[in-house]
Design a protein around this motif. Structure first.
Motif, PDB file in Angstrom:
ATOM      1  N   LEU A 166       0.829  -1.212   0.000  1.00  0.00           N
ATOM      2  CA  LEU A 166       0.000   0.000   0.000  1.00  0.00           C
ATOM      3  C   LEU A 166       0.863   1.261   0.000  1.00  0.00           C
ATOM      4  CD1 LEU A 166      -2.914  -0.772   2.490  1.00  0.00           C
ATOM      5  CD2 LEU A 166      -3.109  -0.272   0.065  1.00  0.00           C
ATOM      6  N   LYS A 167       1.951   1.206   0.730  1.00  0.00           N
ATOM      7  CA  LYS A 167       2.821   2.371   0.825  1.00  0.00           C
ATOM      8  C   LYS A 167       3.353   2.777  -0.549  1.00  0.00           C
ATOM      9  CE  LYS A 167       4.288   1.465   5.532  1.00  0.00           C
ATOM     10  NZ  LYS A 167       5.378   1.015   6.409  1.00  0.00           N
TER      11      LYS A 167
ATOM     12  N   HIS B 265      -0.185   3.894  -3.027  1.00  0.00           N
ATOM     13  CA  HIS B 265      -1.108   4.968  -2.689  1.00  0.00           C
ATOM     14  C   HIS B 265      -0.370   6.144  -2.064  1.00  0.00           C
ATOM     15  CE1 HIS B 265      -4.464   2.312  -3.530  1.00  0.00           C
ATOM     16  NE2 HIS B 265      -3.878   1.387  -2.807  1.00  0.00           N
ATOM     17  N   ASP B 266      -1.032   7.266  -2.092  1.00  0.00           N
ATOM     18  CA  ASP B 266      -0.396   8.442  -1.512  1.00  0.00           C
ATOM     19  C   ASP B 266      -0.378   8.326   0.011  1.00  0.00           C
ATOM     20  OD1 ASP B 266      -2.886   9.319  -0.440  1.00  0.00           O
ATOM     21  OD2 ASP B 266      -3.348  10.387  -2.292  1.00  0.00           O
ATOM     22  N   ASP B 267       0.447   9.160   0.619  1.00  0.00           N
ATOM     23  CA  ASP B 267       0.668   9.102   2.064  1.00  0.00           C
ATOM     24  C   ASP B 267      -0.612   9.320   2.869  1.00  0.00           C
ATOM     25  OD1 ASP B 267       3.319   8.544   1.722  1.00  0.00           O
ATOM     26  OD2 ASP B 267       3.959  10.644   1.883  1.00  0.00           O
ATOM     27  N   GLU B 268      -1.494  10.175   2.399  1.00  0.00           N
ATOM     28  CA  GLU B 268      -2.731  10.452   3.133  1.00  0.00           C
ATOM     29  C   GLU B 268      -3.579   9.190   3.259  1.00  0.00           C
ATOM     30  OE1 GLU B 268      -6.735  13.209   2.817  1.00  0.00           O
ATOM     31  OE2 GLU B 268      -4.965  13.743   1.633  1.00  0.00           O
ATOM     32  N   TYR B 269      -3.697   8.437   2.181  1.00  0.00           N
ATOM     33  CA  TYR B 269      -4.490   7.214   2.207  1.00  0.00           C
ATOM     34  C   TYR B 269      -3.862   6.192   3.155  1.00  0.00           C
ATOM     35  CZ  TYR B 269      -6.959   3.034   0.761  1.00  0.00           C
ATOM     36  OH  TYR B 269      -7.702   1.889   0.760  1.00  0.00           O
ATOM     37  N   VAL B 270      -2.551   6.042   3.108  1.00  0.00           N
ATOM     38  CA  VAL B 270      -1.854   5.095   3.980  1.00  0.00           C
ATOM     39  C   VAL B 270      -2.090   5.467   5.439  1.00  0.00           C
ATOM     40  CG1 VAL B 270       0.406   4.234   4.691  1.00  0.00           C
ATOM     41  CG2 VAL B 270      -0.133   4.468   2.264  1.00  0.00           C
ATOM     42  N   ARG B 271      -1.998   6.756   5.782  1.00  0.00           N
ATOM     43  CA  ARG B 271      -2.248   7.192   7.162  1.00  0.00           C
ATOM     44  C   ARG B 271      -3.681   6.881   7.583  1.00  0.00           C
ATOM     45  NH1 ARG B 271       0.982  11.388   5.442  1.00  0.00           N
ATOM     46  NH2 ARG B 271      -0.783  12.757   5.054  1.00  0.00           N
ATOM     47  N   HIS B 272      -4.626   7.064   6.667  1.00  0.00           N
ATOM     48  CA  HIS B 272      -6.026   6.768   6.948  1.00  0.00           C
ATOM     49  C   HIS B 272      -6.210   5.276   7.278  1.00  0.00           C
ATOM     50  CE1 HIS B 272     -10.371   6.759   6.671  1.00  0.00           C
ATOM     51  NE2 HIS B 272     -10.296   5.823   5.729  1.00  0.00           N
ATOM     52  N   VAL B 273      -5.632   4.414   6.458  1.00  0.00           N
ATOM     53  CA  VAL B 273      -5.743   2.969   6.686  1.00  0.00           C
ATOM     54  C   VAL B 273      -5.071   2.591   8.006  1.00  0.00           C
ATOM     55  CG1 VAL B 273      -5.029   0.699   5.829  1.00  0.00           C
ATOM     56  CG2 VAL B 273      -5.979   2.388   4.244  1.00  0.00           C
ATOM     57  N   GLN B 274      -3.913   3.154   8.274  1.00  0.00           N
ATOM     58  CA  GLN B 274      -3.209   2.844   9.514  1.00  0.00           C
ATOM     59  C   GLN B 274      -3.994   3.305  10.739  1.00  0.00           C
ATOM     60  OE1 GLN B 274       0.568   4.671   8.571  1.00  0.00           O
ATOM     61  NE2 GLN B 274       1.461   2.697   7.982  1.00  0.00           N
TER      62      GLN B 274
END
Length: 112
Positions: free
Chosen positions: A90-91, A94-103
């Protein structure tokens, strides 16, 4: 083994309707020789306290619970490894915002 422990173990191993399947599960371990099943009334009698739970049943149930626990641990480790692979993918996808959302979602689920 108490009747409460027998019931808890039976439900963990076989589900809510555990008594009749337990007779079949214990059959091959019977001390007087392996059999396809035991008298299916025995687990009902043990659970009600009508009959004492034989000591050999404790040993067999403990062994079965330990095997089940080992399978769950192995499955949990496999799930964790796959999860880590997917997060790493995923990292890169996808962009960083999406990764932070999933995390953040995963962190909330871990807390509950």
């Amino acid at each position: 083994m108490t009747t409460e422990q027998l019931e808890a173990a039976g439900k963990l191993l076989l589900g809510e309707e555990w008594k009749r399947p337990l007779a079949k599960l214990l059959g091959p371990y019977h001390p007087q020789g392996a059999r396809e099943s035991m008298d299916p009334r025995l687990p009902f009698r043990w659970a009600s306290g009508e009959r004492p739970i034989p000591s050999w049943v404790d040993v067999v149930i403990e062994m079965m619970l330990e095997r089940r626990a080992q399978r769950f641990v192995a499955a949990a480790m496999e799930a964790r490894a796959l999860s880590e692979i997917l997060v790493d993918q995923l990292k890169f996808k996808h962009d960083d915002e999406y990764v932070r959302h999933v995390q953040s979602i995963m962190a909330r689920e871990a807390q509950s």
